[in-house]
Enzyme design. Structure first.
Site, mmCIF file in Angstrom:
data_model
loop_
_atom_site.group_PDB
_atom_site.id
_atom_site.type_symbol
_atom_site.label_atom_id
_atom_site.label_comp_id
_atom_site.label_asym_id
_atom_site.label_seq_id
_atom_site.Cartn_x
_atom_site.Cartn_y
_atom_site.Cartn_z
ATOM 1 N N HIS A 361 0.815 -1.207 0.000
ATOM 2 C CA HIS A 361 0.000 0.000 0.000
ATOM 3 C C HIS A 361 0.857 1.270 0.000
ATOM 4 C CE1 HIS A 361 -4.021 1.639 1.708
ATOM 5 N NE2 HIS A 361 -3.717 2.131 0.542
ATOM 6 N N ARG A 468 -6.899 -0.624 -9.752
ATOM 7 C CA ARG A 468 -6.879 -1.682 -8.736
ATOM 8 C C ARG A 468 -7.961 -1.370 -7.710
ATOM 9 N NH1 ARG A 468 -0.885 -1.013 -9.535
ATOM 10 N NH2 ARG A 468 0.011 -3.071 -9.837
ATOM 11 N N ARG A 504 -10.414 -3.489 -12.493
ATOM 12 C CA ARG A 504 -10.118 -4.883 -12.184
ATOM 13 C C ARG A 504 -10.946 -5.318 -10.982
ATOM 14 N NH1 ARG A 504 -4.081 -6.558 -10.731
ATOM 15 N NH2 ARG A 504 -4.636 -5.563 -8.759
ATOM 16 N N GLU A 602 -1.175 -13.713 -15.670
ATOM 17 C CA GLU A 602 -0.141 -13.543 -14.641
ATOM 18 C C GLU A 602 0.233 -14.856 -13.983
ATOM 19 O OE1 GLU A 602 -1.495 -10.540 -11.873
ATOM 20 O OE2 GLU A 602 -3.508 -11.357 -11.784
ATOM 21 N N ASN A 625 4.124 -8.252 -12.967
ATOM 22 C CA ASN A 625 4.624 -8.359 -11.588
ATOM 23 C C ASN A 625 4.455 -9.791 -11.093
ATOM 24 O OD1 ASN A 625 4.792 -5.616 -11.834
ATOM 25 N ND2 ASN A 625 2.951 -5.185 -10.651
ATOM 26 N N ASP A 626 3.258 -10.307 -11.268
ATOM 27 C CA ASP A 626 3.029 -11.675 -10.816
ATOM 28 C C ASP A 626 3.599 -12.695 -11.781
ATOM 29 O OD1 ASP A 626 1.793 -11.624 -8.283
ATOM 30 O OD2 ASP A 626 0.048 -10.695 -9.211
ATOM 31 N N ARG A 636 7.947 -11.720 -4.963
ATOM 32 C CA ARG A 636 8.200 -10.338 -5.373
ATOM 33 C C ARG A 636 8.406 -9.403 -4.193
ATOM 34 N NH1 ARG A 636 2.298 -8.938 -8.096
ATOM 35 N NH2 ARG A 636 1.808 -7.237 -6.708
ATOM 36 N N CYS A 673 0.353 -4.432 -18.072
ATOM 37 C CA CYS A 673 0.013 -3.460 -17.024
ATOM 38 C C CYS A 673 0.847 -3.620 -15.755
ATOM 39 C CB CYS A 673 -1.468 -3.522 -16.685
ATOM 40 S SG CYS A 673 -1.938 -5.057 -15.889
HETATM 41 C C1 PEP Z 1 0.708 -7.615 -11.905
HETATM 42 O O1 PEP Z 1 0.710 -8.666 -11.276
HETATM 43 O O2 PEP Z 1 1.563 -7.307 -12.745
HETATM 44 C C2 PEP Z 1 -0.361 -6.625 -11.678
HETATM 45 C C3 PEP Z 1 -0.490 -5.571 -12.438
HETATM 46 O O3 PEP Z 1 -1.174 -6.827 -10.615
HETATM 47 P P1 PEP Z 1 -0.787 -6.501 -9.102
HETATM 48 O O4 PEP Z 1 0.547 -5.845 -9.122
HETATM 49 O O5 PEP Z 1 -1.854 -5.645 -8.557
HETATM 50 O O6 PEP Z 1 -0.758 -7.871 -8.503
HETATM 51 MG MG MG Z 2 -1.034 -9.237 -10.167
#
Ligand code: PEP
Ligand code: MG
Length: 753
Positions: A361, A468, A504, A602, A625-626, A636, A673
């Site tokens: 956050h 988000r 989302r 992801e 990211n995931d 991560r 994204c």
């Molecule tokens: C991601 O996983 O790249 C993503 C955009 O979602 P979050 O970072 O909210 O998990």
């Molecule tokens: Mg994600």
């Protein structure tokens, strides 16, 4: 042995400084192993020596003096081998060397084990016997376990001690600590430690100019505490005297010179009341903890409780807002949204949090506010750095404490250049995001905050590529109602209409939790997360879907995105619920257009299901990211493995190439994204792979647009092809750095170097 080990580690982590910690270690280990001597040597990297730091059994006068050069004696041998050296008679070993300062001649048996923290050697732990006999294998195992446990504590204490020295002597050295990048940017400012109230361990060091006034603050707090306890005791008047004994014990402690007198003495030496109290209570707690009588050991918790009560009394009289330095760098164990909100916006320049991850956050808020942040700085001795000068490098995830003039000036220069670059890029705002050979690359903004709408709009984003929805859920104390959600979503849809907005569905779990809906799991990123939660709770999911669709009435720019899809069935079930919500709303008379539905790529399983998923959805969005964490099996949020986490890993690039090709075959649009989309290094690769839309934090948008407008699509294709042949992320980054420089984009790589 396990119990002994636990006790030793506990004591060591409570020690005031490194010297005290090591003195304890050698005593306790010698005793536990029944050895004739135990010593710790620490590696002095600069001077290339092992320095005897503590001993119980050898000549204690040699502590700090005996320096064993690298390459000399058995001590160095342990370091070179990086494994235990266990000898029944050290004298017969060809590396044996006598250091007369420590009376080594009398000892024969030798067992040395290396102390290693995150691959770096810290030192050597050695036990000796006078007689010639080999240490048993269980003794060796104990010492190895001890050394591995101590490594973390020593590293932490070493850092805390070094920082204390910096502060005491106003020294300036390039003392840096690594965490995780929280939000990009660099800044030089003054650390302001914020801490939760009523927590003694969280109290930072601070000095006062007027000890007399501070003693008055303390004694007033003690009086308030005494009155409170007397009141409690009277309230319980009807119960047996024995049961009230605890209160009597508290009152006795409040009169004791050892508690009150010692705290006052510390204040008179210049500490503020809270810090002085913290140290006195810590000494008492340690003394009780060391007692063999379990009843007396238990009293440690009473002392803690009393200390906490006095602290609360001090804090209730404190001025609420501390004076904020002009360039405040907010530092804390865990920075919360409210702590951020308390700092005047014009003074907040940087954020450093011991806990948290790049996607927690606080990092997302920092991103949205454009404030450089470093998170997950595990080893930071928070209490020692209040009011220190600090550099925050949000690109590398690194901080410098009391930097030397050279480092400070370098970062000040970088910060100036960054500001100039941002100002210079403003002129790109209204220009098309098009490569020199005329290929459009659509740039969208990621957000999760209403506060972020203005920067997103003014960045020239073509819409919102990822909203988000977790954040409106996180800032409340219960699930937001359908109306509340509708209102939030409406603001976003309206602000960007007719441009597209991708909302989302709720993606909680992993590291995003709701205080009112806790999910406790051993392995949260592989657990109940995203779509798995919402499909199990259709009552939550349907309310959200209805709110999203109602919010889009008359605007028709809503896109709904499903997170964490790993199975085909999840898309089917989600579509059924979406159809149901849509049908309900139509039946209620809402004039609605059906939103476009997309899913996130992801979880690696979806890479191999795209043929069957494509006909079911309108678009794909890649959450790098995931995807990176799951493909590379790297958490991560774990700073220990942060160096392995990089979306520019050739395997991630290959996965992206596959996604783009599959989506193209099915005629379905695909966007990226994750954070990668906002990384100027990654842009040429993504464009070269054929990605046509990128969604990122608005602060990154103009930088990426600059890349788009500077490198041709043809060149990007060649770059992507070459990157796929490289062996690791480091080589990909080095290659891209050269490419960006050749394209005249050197300004973009400077701060990241
Ligand atoms: C991601 O996983 O790249 C993503 C955009 O979602 P979050 O970072 O909210 O998990
Ligand atoms: Mg994600």
């Amino acid at each position: 042995m396990l119990d002994v080990l636990r006790r030793i580690v506990q004591e060591v982590s409570g020690a005031e400084d490194l010297a005290g910690a090591l003195a304890l270690v050698v005593q306790r280990v010698r005793h536990a192993m029944n050895a004739d001597a135990c010593s710790v040597y620490l590696l002095d990297h600069d001077a290339r020596h092992y320095v005897l730091m503590a001993t119980d059994g050898l000549n204690s006068e040699a502590v700090g003096r005996l320096r064993v050069p690298l390459g000399a004696g058995l001590i160095s041998l342990v370091g070179e081998r990086k494994e235990p050296v266990n000898l029944d008679n050290a004298h017969t070993h060809d590396r044996f060397q006598i250091f007369p300062e420590i009376n080594e001649e009398q000892f024969h048996a030798f067992l040395g084990v290396p102390i290693v923290h995150r691959r770096s050697p810290l030192g050597i732990l050695v036990v000796r016997h006078r007689s010639a006999r080999k240490f048993e294998s269980d003794e060796e195992a104990f010492l190895v376990t001890m050394a591995s446990q101590l490594a973390g504590a020593i590293a932490h204490a070493e850092i805390a001690g070094d920082v204390a020295k910096l502060v005491e002597h106003h020294a300036r050295i390039d003392y840096s600590l690594d965490g995780l990048p929280g939000a990009p940017g660099v800044v030089v400012g003054t650390a302001l430690v914020v801490y939760p109230s009523a927590d003694l361990d969280a109290v930072p060091d601070r000095t006062v100019d007027d000890p007399v006034a501070e003693v008055a603050v303390f004694t007033a707090a003690v009086e308030r505490t005494r009155a409170e306890i007397e009141y409690f005791s009277q309230q319980l008047g009807s119960i047996a005297r024995d049961d009230r004994a605890l209160f009597d014990a508290y009152l006795m402690m409040l009169n004791s010179d050892s508690l009150i007198g010692k705290t006052i003495a510390r204040i008179q030496q210049g500490s503020w009341a809270s810090g002085a109290l913290r140290d006195t209570i810590r000494d008492h707690v340690r003394a009780f903890n060391e007692m063999d009588d379990p009843y007396l050991r238990e009293r440690a918790s009473d002392v803690r409780d009393l200390g906490r009560r006095i602290l609360m009394a001090i804090q209730s009289g404190e001025r609420r807002a501390p004076p904020y330095p002009e360039k405040t760098i907010l530092v804390g164990d865990e920075i919360t949204a409210t702590m951020l909100a308390e700092v005047p916006r014009d003074k907040l320049c940087g954020i450093v949090s011991v806990r948290g991850s790049s996607l927690s956050h606080v990092a997302i808020l920092a991103h949205a506010m454009g404030v450089p942040a470093v998170v997950g700085v595990d080893d930071l001795p928070v209490s020692r750095v209040d009011r220190c000068e600090m550099v925050v490098d949000g690109y590398r995830g690194r901080i410098y404490i009391s930097p030397r003039a050279g480092v400070r000036q370098e970062y000040q220069r970088l910060a100036r250049e960054e500001a100039q670059l941002a100002a210079g890029l403003e002129e790109l705002r209204d220009l098309p995001s098009r490569t020199p050979d005329d290929r459009d690359v659509h740039l969208y903004a990621n957000t999760g905050l209403i506060a972020d709408l203005t920067p997103s709009l003014s960045s020239g984003a073509e819409g919102i590529g990822l909203y988000r929805t977790e954040f409106p859920f996180m800032v409340r104390e219960r699930f937001p109602s359908e109306d509340e959600q509708q209102e939030t979503y409406r603001q976003i849809l309206e602000a960007f209409a007719p441009r597209p907005v991708v909302l989302r569905t709720l993606d909680i779990g992993g590291d995003k939790s709701l205080s009112y809906f806790p999910i406790k799991e051993d392995n949260p990123f592989l657990g109940w997360r995203g779509i798995r939660v919402t499909l199990d709770h259709p009552e939550i999911f349907l309310v959200q879907l209805r709110a999203m669709m109602r919010a889009s009435r008359g605007l028709d720019n809503l896109h709904i995105l499903l997170p964490m899809i790993s199975q085909i069935g999840e898309v089917d079930e989600a579509l059924k619920l979406i159809d149901r919500a849509f049908a309900e709303l139509c039946a209620e008379g809402e004039p609605l257009a059906r939103p476009k539905i997309g899913m996130m790529i992801e979880v690696p399983s979806t890479l191999f299901l795209m043929d069957r998923l494509a006909p079911k959805v309108d678009f794909f969005s890649v959450g790098t990211n995931d995807l990176t964490q799951y493909l590379l099996a790297v958490d991560r949020n774990n700073s220990r493995v942060a160096s392995l986490y990089d979306a520019l890993h050739p395997a991630v690039i290959a996965a992206l190439a596959h996604v783009v090709a599959q989506a193209e075959r099915h005629g379905k649009p695909v966007s990226v994204c994750g954070e990668m989309a906002g990384d100027p290094y990654a842009a040429p690769i993504l464009i070269g792979l054929g990605v046509r839309s990128l969604s990122m934090s608005s602060a990154s948008l103009l930088r990426v647009k600059w890349v788009v407008r500077s490198i041709s699509y043809e060149r990007c294709r060649a770059i992507a092809r070459h990157a796929l042949q490289l062996s690791d992320a480091r080589s990909v980054r080095d290659f891209l750095e050269e490419e960006l420089e050749t394209a005249g984009l050197g300004e973009l790589v400077k701060a990241r170097r």
